[in-house]
Design a protein around this motif. Sequence first.
Motif, short mmCIF file in Angstrom:
data_model
loop_
_atom_site.label_atom_id
_atom_site.label_comp_id
_atom_site.label_asym_id
_atom_site.label_seq_id
_atom_site.Cartn_x
_atom_site.Cartn_y
_atom_site.Cartn_z
N ALA A 1 -34.93 9.66 -24.95
CA ALA A 1 -33.90 8.69 -25.35
C ALA A 1 -33.18 9.14 -26.61
N SER A 2 -33.92 9.70 -27.57
CA SER A 2 -33.26 10.15 -28.81
C SER A 2 -32.36 11.34 -28.56
N ILE A 3 -32.79 12.26 -27.69
CA ILE A 3 -31.95 13.41 -27.35
C ILE A 3 -30.67 12.94 -26.66
N LEU A 4 -30.80 12.01 -25.73
CA LEU A 4 -29.62 11.51 -25.02
C LEU A 4 -28.67 10.79 -25.96
N SER A 5 -29.21 10.05 -26.92
CA SER A 5 -28.32 9.33 -27.84
C SER A 5 -27.60 10.31 -28.75
N VAL A 6 -28.29 11.36 -29.21
CA VAL A 6 -27.63 12.38 -30.03
C VAL A 6 -26.56 13.09 -29.21
N THR A 7 -26.89 13.43 -27.97
CA THR A 7 -25.94 14.10 -27.10
C THR A 7 -24.71 13.23 -26.86
N ALA A 8 -24.91 11.96 -26.54
CA ALA A 8 -23.79 11.06 -26.28
C ALA A 8 -22.92 10.86 -27.51
N SER A 9 -23.55 10.66 -28.65
CA SER A 9 -22.75 10.45 -29.86
C SER A 9 -22.05 11.73 -30.27
N SER A 10 -22.70 12.89 -30.10
CA SER A 10 -22.07 14.16 -30.42
C SER A 10 -20.87 14.42 -29.53
N TRP A 11 -21.03 14.16 -28.25
CA TRP A 11 -19.93 14.36 -27.30
C TRP A 11 -18.76 13.46 -27.66
N ALA A 12 -19.04 12.23 -28.06
CA ALA A 12 -17.99 11.27 -28.39
C ALA A 12 -17.20 11.71 -29.62
N GLN A 13 -17.80 12.53 -30.48
CA GLN A 13 -17.13 12.95 -31.71
C GLN A 13 -16.24 14.17 -31.51
N THR A 14 -16.23 14.72 -30.33
CA THR A 14 -15.34 15.85 -30.07
C THR A 14 -13.96 15.32 -29.76
N SER A 15 -12.96 16.10 -30.03
CA SER A 15 -11.60 15.66 -29.77
C SER A 15 -10.64 16.83 -29.74
N TRP B 1 -25.75 20.98 -33.15
CA TRP B 1 -24.88 20.00 -32.49
C TRP B 1 -23.48 20.05 -33.07
N SER B 2 -23.38 20.26 -34.37
CA SER B 2 -22.06 20.37 -35.00
C SER B 2 -21.31 21.58 -34.44
N ALA B 3 -21.99 22.71 -34.33
CA ALA B 3 -21.37 23.91 -33.79
C ALA B 3 -20.91 23.68 -32.35
N ARG B 4 -21.75 23.06 -31.55
CA ARG B 4 -21.40 22.79 -30.16
C ARG B 4 -20.22 21.84 -30.06
N ASN B 5 -20.18 20.82 -30.91
CA ASN B 5 -19.06 19.87 -30.90
C ASN B 5 -17.74 20.59 -31.21
N ARG B 6 -17.80 21.49 -32.16
CA ARG B 6 -16.58 22.20 -32.52
C ARG B 6 -16.11 23.11 -31.39
N ILE B 7 -17.05 23.73 -30.68
CA ILE B 7 -16.67 24.58 -29.55
C ILE B 7 -16.09 23.73 -28.42
N VAL B 8 -16.70 22.60 -28.12
CA VAL B 8 -16.17 21.70 -27.09
C VAL B 8 -14.76 21.23 -27.48
N SER B 9 -14.57 20.90 -28.74
CA SER B 9 -13.25 20.46 -29.20
C SER B 9 -12.22 21.58 -29.06
N LEU B 10 -12.62 22.81 -29.39
CA LEU B 10 -11.72 23.95 -29.20
C LEU B 10 -11.36 24.12 -27.72
N LEU B 11 -12.34 23.97 -26.85
CA LEU B 11 -12.08 24.08 -25.41
C LEU B 11 -11.08 23.02 -24.96
N ARG B 12 -11.26 21.79 -25.45
CA ARG B 12 -10.33 20.72 -25.09
C ARG B 12 -8.92 21.05 -25.56
N TYR B 13 -8.82 21.58 -26.77
CA TYR B 13 -7.50 21.94 -27.28
C TYR B 13 -6.90 23.09 -26.47
N LEU B 14 -7.70 24.12 -26.19
CA LEU B 14 -7.18 25.25 -25.40
C LEU B 14 -6.68 24.80 -24.04
N GLU B 15 -7.32 23.82 -23.45
CA GLU B 15 -6.85 23.31 -22.16
C GLU B 15 -5.46 22.71 -22.27
#
Length: 142
Positions: free
Chosen positions: A12-26, A123-137
């Motif tokens: 549950a704690s891993i899922l909550s960190v994952t969900a909140s981390s994903w939500a912080q990407t943009s 998680w911070s590094a992963r969020n930044r990479i996901v955000s870069l991917l979203r921007y590149l798209e």
Amino acid sequence: MKNNSIQCAVIASILSVTASSWAQTSVGLGRADYKDNCASCHGASGKGDGPVHSFLVKPPSDLTTIARRNGGRFPQELMWEVIDGRWSGDNGPHGSREMPVWGNEFKARAMTRPGDSATTAEWSARNRIVSLLRYLETMQVP
């Protein structure tokens, strides 16, 4: 029974960190990281014409045609690996590749913040990479 409760709590704690981390990407965070970290080589428009491109041995890729070069589909996993760079087996800021290993760099930057753990930094590094991917798209041309 007690062991099962612990396992459920950990999951549950891993899922909550994952969900909140994903939500912080943009896209906005990706745009800011692109401007600060990528535009010097790839250019503001992503066409590979940044101010330092002429000093590089290998010209930077045109990032606006990634999807076109991949059958009209933006290859999330491939681009993750290219940006992250940690799985290539190379050491150092660039390894044997032209592009920096952004996974290491983003994690190191997060570790300088007081109170950040290695897990939080990852998680911070992963969020930044996901955000870069979203921007590149958003930069893709038809």
